[in-house]
Design an enzyme around this catalytic site. Structure first.
Site, PDB file in Angstrom:
ATOM      1  N   ARG A  68       0.824  -1.204   0.000  1.00  0.00           N
ATOM      2  CA  ARG A  68       0.000   0.000   0.000  1.00  0.00           C
ATOM      3  C   ARG A  68       0.863   1.261   0.000  1.00  0.00           C
ATOM      4  NH1 ARG A  68      -5.140  -0.118   2.062  1.00  0.00           N
ATOM      5  NH2 ARG A  68      -4.832   1.783   3.262  1.00  0.00           N
ATOM      6  N   ARG A  98       9.411   5.889  -3.748  1.00  0.00           N
ATOM      7  CA  ARG A  98       9.781   6.628  -4.971  1.00  0.00           C
ATOM      8  C   ARG A  98      11.107   7.360  -4.812  1.00  0.00           C
ATOM      9  NH1 ARG A  98       5.317  10.308  -3.095  1.00  0.00           N
ATOM     10  NH2 ARG A  98       3.595   9.059  -3.874  1.00  0.00           N
ATOM     11  N   ARG A 113      -8.658  -6.511  13.434  1.00  0.00           N
ATOM     12  CA  ARG A 113      -7.864  -5.634  14.276  1.00  0.00           C
ATOM     13  C   ARG A 113      -8.753  -4.468  14.671  1.00  0.00           C
ATOM     14  NH1 ARG A 113      -4.115  -6.628  17.603  1.00  0.00           N
ATOM     15  NH2 ARG A 113      -2.571  -4.986  17.724  1.00  0.00           N
ATOM     16  N   ARG A 126      -0.140   6.385  15.777  1.00  0.00           N
ATOM     17  CA  ARG A 126      -0.073   7.729  15.192  1.00  0.00           C
ATOM     18  C   ARG A 126      -0.860   8.729  16.014  1.00  0.00           C
ATOM     19  NH1 ARG A 126      -2.565   5.574   9.450  1.00  0.00           N
ATOM     20  NH2 ARG A 126      -4.189   4.327  10.403  1.00  0.00           N
ATOM     21  N   GLU A 185      -3.876   7.111  18.329  1.00  0.00           N
ATOM     22  CA  GLU A 185      -4.519   5.891  17.827  1.00  0.00           C
ATOM     23  C   GLU A 185      -3.755   4.669  18.329  1.00  0.00           C
ATOM     24  OE1 GLU A 185      -5.556   6.244  13.654  1.00  0.00           O
ATOM     25  OE2 GLU A 185      -5.088   4.136  13.363  1.00  0.00           O
ATOM     26  N   TYR A 196      -9.545  -5.372   2.926  1.00  0.00           N
ATOM     27  CA  TYR A 196      -8.910  -4.127   3.348  1.00  0.00           C
ATOM     28  C   TYR A 196      -9.097  -3.088   2.240  1.00  0.00           C
ATOM     29  CZ  TYR A 196      -4.992  -1.457   5.510  1.00  0.00           C
ATOM     30  OH  TYR A 196      -4.192  -0.521   6.114  1.00  0.00           O
ATOM     31  N   ASP A 236      -9.845   0.531   0.482  1.00  0.00           N
ATOM     32  CA  ASP A 236      -9.802   1.989   0.629  1.00  0.00           C
ATOM     33  C   ASP A 236     -11.180   2.533   0.257  1.00  0.00           C
ATOM     34  OD1 ASP A 236      -7.208   2.274   1.444  1.00  0.00           O
ATOM     35  OD2 ASP A 236      -6.398   2.499  -0.569  1.00  0.00           O
TER      36      ASP A 236
HETATM   37  N1  UDP Z   1       3.434   1.261   7.483  1.00  0.00           N
HETATM   38  C1  UDP Z   1       4.655   1.281   8.107  1.00  0.00           C
HETATM   39  N2  UDP Z   1       5.124   2.437   8.626  1.00  0.00           N
HETATM   40  C2  UDP Z   1       4.416   3.581   8.555  1.00  0.00           C
HETATM   41  C3  UDP Z   1       3.161   3.579   7.911  1.00  0.00           C
HETATM   42  C4  UDP Z   1       2.693   2.402   7.394  1.00  0.00           C
HETATM   43  O1  UDP Z   1       5.317   0.255   8.203  1.00  0.00           O
HETATM   44  O2  UDP Z   1       4.898   4.619   9.066  1.00  0.00           O
HETATM   45  C5  UDP Z   1       2.948  -0.030   6.941  1.00  0.00           C
HETATM   46  C6  UDP Z   1       2.222  -0.841   7.991  1.00  0.00           C
HETATM   47  O3  UDP Z   1       2.500  -2.203   7.741  1.00  0.00           O
HETATM   48  C7  UDP Z   1       0.775  -0.545   7.715  1.00  0.00           C
HETATM   49  C8  UDP Z   1       0.769  -0.447   6.208  1.00  0.00           C
HETATM   50  O4  UDP Z   1       2.024   0.157   5.895  1.00  0.00           O
HETATM   51  O5  UDP Z   1      -0.072  -1.536   8.211  1.00  0.00           O
HETATM   52  C9  UDP Z   1      -0.360   0.331   5.612  1.00  0.00           C
HETATM   53  O6  UDP Z   1      -0.350   1.628   6.123  1.00  0.00           O
HETATM   54  P1  UDP Z   1      -1.528   2.665   5.840  1.00  0.00           P
HETATM   55  O7  UDP Z   1      -1.096   3.978   6.368  1.00  0.00           O
HETATM   56  O8  UDP Z   1      -1.921   2.553   4.415  1.00  0.00           O
HETATM   57  O9  UDP Z   1      -2.680   2.044   6.744  1.00  0.00           O
HETATM   58  P2  UDP Z   1      -4.111   2.596   7.168  1.00  0.00           P
HETATM   59  O10 UDP Z   1      -4.094   4.078   6.967  1.00  0.00           O
HETATM   60  O11 UDP Z   1      -5.104   1.863   6.333  1.00  0.00           O
HETATM   61  O12 UDP Z   1      -4.201   2.213   8.598  1.00  0.00           O
END
Ligand code: UDP
Length: 362
Positions: A171, A175, A246, A277, A297, A344, A346
């Protein structure tokens, strides 16, 4: 007798409701929602002029023009661009993984130098990656994996990266440009009046029953077509076993300062800090007020009484889901959305899958 019963008042059913009404203004739609509000987990509440994302940050992004036009017809979107930062033991990095991240990590400037370092580090993975850890190292190398992925991911999912499916990490873009935009999609933004108002509009003309568990009242109502967006295992009374999800805990705090962290999203990637976060809501809508609202969170295991936020799509759960899906074929009900399809999704993908369903049922 209704034409449609839509169980759950989240984005999937809101899209269905809107599309059905667009095609047939007279369609009789009943919406039954367990909680006492519309909008599911994209629910926002306006507190002190700030739209608070009560169930976590929701930034709308899509590559699909039809989806973008659809949501923009309902609500005006702002120009928010997600550029989270990651905090690891006193160090700060830009996300997603890009030249700003690499330059900070290795004190380099040139693209080729970043590529060289990552090339070198990914050599440790020789076979096709079998799990999230191997996938992450083969994408960005061990340094980034250790500082920005491992702790975050293991907190988020409650299990070692070696036991997680690799697709989760795909996800995140990688880059070799100095571009901090988290998403690769062409369109991105947040509704200026909040998601809740957007969803309310989408359910215009529907009969709505809140605070009601459909599974407890299902004999009371009938319709030609029933769409269920709750957990598929719960629908079948867990007769094949429980799917794992989860969950999350949100700790919300109002602060009498103008700005807490200078950014909408800050990820805490070390294992020692229990939350993943902190979001500072005013930055989603560029609100100029003297106070601020933040949310920490915390990921949690799902148990009864909590909200299921993420399906855990590992092999074991996926197999069980397939068995439930087979059962659902004998049922006169359509299963949709993240929980109904154990996927999962979006937000834009939820809308697309609702568009698909509309073609079949209207
Ligand atoms: N992820 C990570 N570090 C970060 C942010 C995301 O390793 O700082 C990984 C982690 O495995 C996470 C996945 O990327 O479950 C998807 O993150 P995303 O932010 O897309 O998740 P969401 O916003 O759906 O919770």
């Amino acid at each position: 007798m209704f034409d449609y019963i839509l169980v759950g008042a989240g984005l999937f059913n809101a899209t269905l409701a809107r599309c059905i009404k667009n095609k047939n203004q007279n369609a009789k739609i009943l919406v039954i929602e367990k909680r006492n509000f519309l909008a599911g987990n994209i629910y926002t509440e306006n507190i002190d002029s700030i739209d608070v994302h009560k169930y976590g940050a929701h930034i709308f992004h899509t590559n699909d023009k039809e989806v973008w036009d659809f949501v923009n017809e309902i609500s005006e979107f702002n120009r928010f661009t997600n550029s989270p930062i990651a905090y690891y033991k006193g160090e700060v990095y830009n996300l997603p993984f890009n030249m700003n991240t690499f330059s900070k990590m290795w004190n380099i400037f040139k693209i080729d130098d970043a590529k060289k370092i990552i090339e070198e580090q990914r050599k440790e993975i020789v076979e096709k990656p079998q799990n999230l850890e191997e996938q992450a190292i083969s994408l960005v190398g061990r340094d980034i994996y250790e500082k920005l992925i491992k702790g975050y991911t293991e907190k988020q999912w409650g299990r070692p990266c070696k036991e997680l499916p690799s697709f989760i990490i795909n996800r995140l873009p990688v880059r070799y440009t100095y571009d901090n935009n988290y998403f690769n999609d062409r369109y991105q933004g947040i509704p200026i009046d909040g998601y809740t108002n957007m969803i309310k509009k989408m359910f215009d003309g529907c009969e709505i029953v809140l605070n009601t568990d459909y599974l407890k009242v299902k004999n009371k109502y009938s319709a030609n077509c029933i769409v269920y967006t709750g957990c598929i295992d719960e629908y079948f009374d867990y007769k094949l076993g429980r799917l794992e999800y989860r969950s999350l805990k949100f700790e919300i705090e109002k602060l009498n300062i103008k700005d807490y962290q200078g950014n909408a999203v800050v990820n805490y990637t070390e294992a020692e800090i229990p939350y993943t976060r902190i979001i500072e809501h005013k930055h989603f809508n560029f609100v100029d007020v003297d106070t601020t609202i933040i949310t920490r969170e915390y990921p949690l295991s799902f148990r009864e009484g909590l909200e299921p936020f993420y399906p855990i799509n590992d092999d074991k759960n996926q197999k069980l889901y397939e068995e439930y899906k087979n059962l659902s074929k004998n049922e006169n009900v359509i299963f949709g959305g993240r929980l109904g399809q154990y996927k999962y999704y979006d937000m834009d993908k939820v809308i697309l899958s609702a568009f698909d369903l509309v073609k079949r049922i209207v």
